[in-house]
Design an enzyme around this catalytic site. Structure first.
Site, PDB file in Angstrom:
ATOM      1  N   PHE A   1       0.867  -1.191   0.000  1.00 59.06           N
ATOM      2  CA  PHE A   1       0.000   0.000   0.000  1.00 59.06           C
ATOM      3  C   PHE A   1       0.897   1.233   0.000  1.00 59.06           C
ATOM      4  O   PHE A   1       1.665   1.453   0.944  1.00 59.06           O
ATOM      5  CB  PHE A   1      -0.941   0.053   1.214  1.00 59.06           C
ATOM      6  CG  PHE A   1      -1.819   1.287   1.151  1.00 59.06           C
ATOM      7  CD1 PHE A   1      -2.995   1.288   0.422  1.00 59.06           C
ATOM      8  CD2 PHE A   1      -1.423   2.474   1.762  1.00 59.06           C
ATOM      9  CE1 PHE A   1      -3.778   2.437   0.312  1.00 59.06           C
ATOM     10  CE2 PHE A   1      -2.201   3.631   1.658  1.00 59.06           C
ATOM     11  CZ  PHE A   1      -3.380   3.607   0.934  1.00 59.06           C
TER      12      PHE A   1
ATOM     13  N   ASP B   1       9.384   2.880   2.159  1.00 57.48           N
ATOM     14  CA  ASP B   1       8.179   3.655   2.478  1.00 57.48           C
ATOM     15  C   ASP B   1       7.914   3.505   3.975  1.00 57.48           C
ATOM     16  O   ASP B   1       7.362   2.502   4.432  1.00 57.48           O
ATOM     17  CB  ASP B   1       6.994   3.157   1.653  1.00 57.48           C
ATOM     18  CG  ASP B   1       5.718   3.964   1.935  1.00 57.48           C
ATOM     19  OD1 ASP B   1       5.666   4.679   2.957  1.00 57.48           O
ATOM     20  OD2 ASP B   1       4.764   3.851   1.136  1.00 57.48           O
TER      21      ASP B   1
ATOM     22  N   LYS C   1       2.453  11.079   7.225  1.00 63.19           N
ATOM     23  CA  LYS C   1       1.628  10.852   8.402  1.00 63.19           C
ATOM     24  C   LYS C   1       2.135  11.569   9.662  1.00 63.19           C
ATOM     25  O   LYS C   1       1.892  12.752   9.812  1.00 63.19           O
ATOM     26  CB  LYS C   1       1.438   9.353   8.605  1.00 63.19           C
ATOM     27  CG  LYS C   1       0.622   8.753   7.453  1.00 63.19           C
ATOM     28  CD  LYS C   1      -0.036   7.438   7.767  1.00 63.19           C
ATOM     29  CE  LYS C   1      -1.072   7.090   6.722  1.00 63.19           C
ATOM     30  NZ  LYS C   1      -0.676   6.074   5.761  1.00 63.19           N
TER      31      LYS C   1
HETATM   32  C1  PLP Z   1      -0.874   6.135   4.307  1.00 63.62           C
HETATM   33  C2  PLP Z   1       0.243   5.577   3.491  1.00 63.62           C
HETATM   34  C3  PLP Z   1       0.606   6.169   2.264  1.00 63.62           C
HETATM   35  C4  PLP Z   1      -0.174   7.293   1.646  1.00 63.62           C
HETATM   36  O1  PLP Z   1      -0.252   8.423   2.436  1.00 63.62           O
HETATM   37  P1  PLP Z   1      -1.391   9.538   2.160  1.00 63.62           P
HETATM   38  O2  PLP Z   1      -1.009  10.679   3.055  1.00 63.62           O
HETATM   39  O3  PLP Z   1      -2.698   8.923   2.529  1.00 63.62           O
HETATM   40  O4  PLP Z   1      -1.332   9.879   0.712  1.00 63.62           O
HETATM   41  C5  PLP Z   1       1.694   5.643   1.599  1.00 63.62           C
HETATM   42  N1  PLP Z   1       2.394   4.612   2.096  1.00 63.62           N
HETATM   43  C6  PLP Z   1       2.081   4.012   3.251  1.00 63.62           C
HETATM   44  C7  PLP Z   1       2.899   2.885   3.757  1.00 63.62           C
HETATM   45  C8  PLP Z   1       0.978   4.469   3.994  1.00 63.62           C
HETATM   46  O5  PLP Z   1       0.637   3.852   5.121  1.00 63.62           O
END
Ligand code: PLP
Length: 412
Positions: free
Chosen positions: A149, A234, A263
């Protein structure tokens, strides 16, 4: 439908109906309408309190209304909030310097949302591939993991294997190869001369808090070095304290070429994301090739600086480690009592409910009735990721509520 599906009060039902009428239905929230938050607790519009065990997918790692972060935001609100990058502002320089120092890297490219950080990393990796590695223009490929994700943009959903995220949104962006998560030899096989990057979540969050074998990330690191490929981690959900370390990569002693952060970097106040790396990679971008009106704005930078200062003390990491040990110890006792498996690291747990007992959604609804807010993912998994400021006694209480819910379901 389960008989005890919570019935919202009339006020809540009205508020929900209003939202449903005019907000696009791209989410399926639990039927609770939150009005306030303090630390690990939130209050709904009827004054009922809930322990927030989602923390906005780790964006609220440091708690709701964190006084230190709010002070930083308030002070900046009174000075200046947005300049655009057409001009310099006095917060960006300190922010990128302090964040780079925290990550042990040279440079930062600030954006807003997580998906933008991922998109940025894709562009930077391709540019690095063409300009530094010597890949023929237009041929770059990036290796991604099954179950990933990384966000919701058209390019990112192009390499998602979640049918809900992807199907019906084509045509898809080419240039990605999917391999099984946790399998370094599959990555080795997928890499060719045109591979510019491997994009990986060090722990997969949305997939259900999947922790790869401990050798996976070190093997990936070695492979990327050997084959001259960028390792892009990520850490948007796993980073900044959640796992009991600054980065989930730290847990296995790995340093990626690029960290993607988001985040929690915005302290739950404003969206702040970043790509963090060394000059030989991030330095490939030239003026005009990438940007964002809001990226690096003074308000975001001021909040980001306060978040980085918090993380630089090491206290959130230590607290997540300690409380995480407690949480995982307590959750382990539920295995065989309605729980099939528990995974995670630090204050982050993916709990597989026995599918015969209930869906993850049903468990979350029953938890909500007991004052605990959690979120299901992929069927029968629920996740617990409370703000790191949660009190140990409150954490114990939340796990007791889960045990009670499972006991009730078992007697059904
Ligand atoms: C939430 C998330 C994203 C995307 O972040 P947004 O601020 O919602 O665009 C990307 N990678 C990971 C691992 C995430 O948990």
């Amino acid at each position: 439908m389960h008989p005890s599906t919570p019935a919202p009060t009339e006020r809540q039902a009205q508020a929900i109906a209003l939202e449903d009428e005019h907000a696009a239905h791209n989410y399926h929230p639990l039927p609770v309408v939150i009005a306030e938050g303090q630390g690990a607790w939130v209050t709904d519009i009827d004054g009922r309190r809930y322990l927030d065990c989602l923390a906005a997918y780790s964006a609220v790692n440091f708690g709701h209304s964190n006084p230190v972060l709010l002070d930083a935001a308030r002070a900046q609100l009174d000075r200046i909030t947005l300049t655009s990058r057409a001009f310099h502002n006095d917060q960006l320089g300190p922010f990128v310097t302090e964040l780079a120092t925290l990550a042990g890297k040279d440079m930062v490219l600030p954006m807003n949302t997580g998906a933008e950080a991922v998109e940025t990393a894709i562009k930077v990796s391709r540019a690095w591939g063409y300009r530094v590695k010597g890949v023929q223009d237009g041929r770059a490929n990036i290796i991604v993991m099954a179950g990933n994700f990384h966000g919701r943009t058209t390019t990112i959903v192009s390499f998602s294997d979640d049918p809900d995220a992807r199907e019906g949104f084509g045509p898809y962006t080419p240039g990605f190869r999917t391999v099984p998560y946790g399998d370094a030899s599959a990555v080795a096989e997928a890499i060719d001369g045109d591979t510019v990057a491997v994009l990986v979540e060090p722990i997969q969050g949305e997939a259900g808090i999947i922790v790869p074998p401990p050798s996976f990330l070190p093997e990936l690191r070695a492979l990327c070095d050997e084959r001259r490929v960028l390792m892009v981690a990520d850490e948007i959900q796993s980073g900044l304290g959640r796992v009991g370390a600054t980065f989930a990569c730290d847990l296995v002693g790995v340093v990626p070429d690029l960290y993607l952060l988001g985040k929690a970097l915005g302290g739950g106040i404003v969206p702040v994301s970043a790509v963090v790396g060394d000059r030989d990679v991030l330095g490939v971008l030239r003026p005009g090739e990438h940007g964002s009106t809001f990226g690096g704005n003074p308000l975001a930078a001021a909040v980001g600086r306060a978040v980085v200062a918090l993380c630089a003390t090491g206290e959130p990491q230590e607290r997540a480690e300690l409380l995480g040990r407690r949480l995982h110890g307590d959750l382990a006792r539920l295995i065989g009592h309605g729980v099939r498996e528990v995974r995670g690291a630090g204050l982050w747990a993916g709990i597989d409910i026995e599918p015969a007992l209930a869906t993850g959604r049903e468990v979350c609804e029953l938890l909500m009735e007991r004052g605990v807010l959690a979120k299901d993912t992929r069927g029968s998994t629920i996740r617990l990721a409370p703000p790191i400021v949660v009190e140990p006694g409150d954490l114990d209480w939340a796990v007791e509520q889960l045990a009670e819910v499972l006991r009730e379901l078992g007697e059904r």
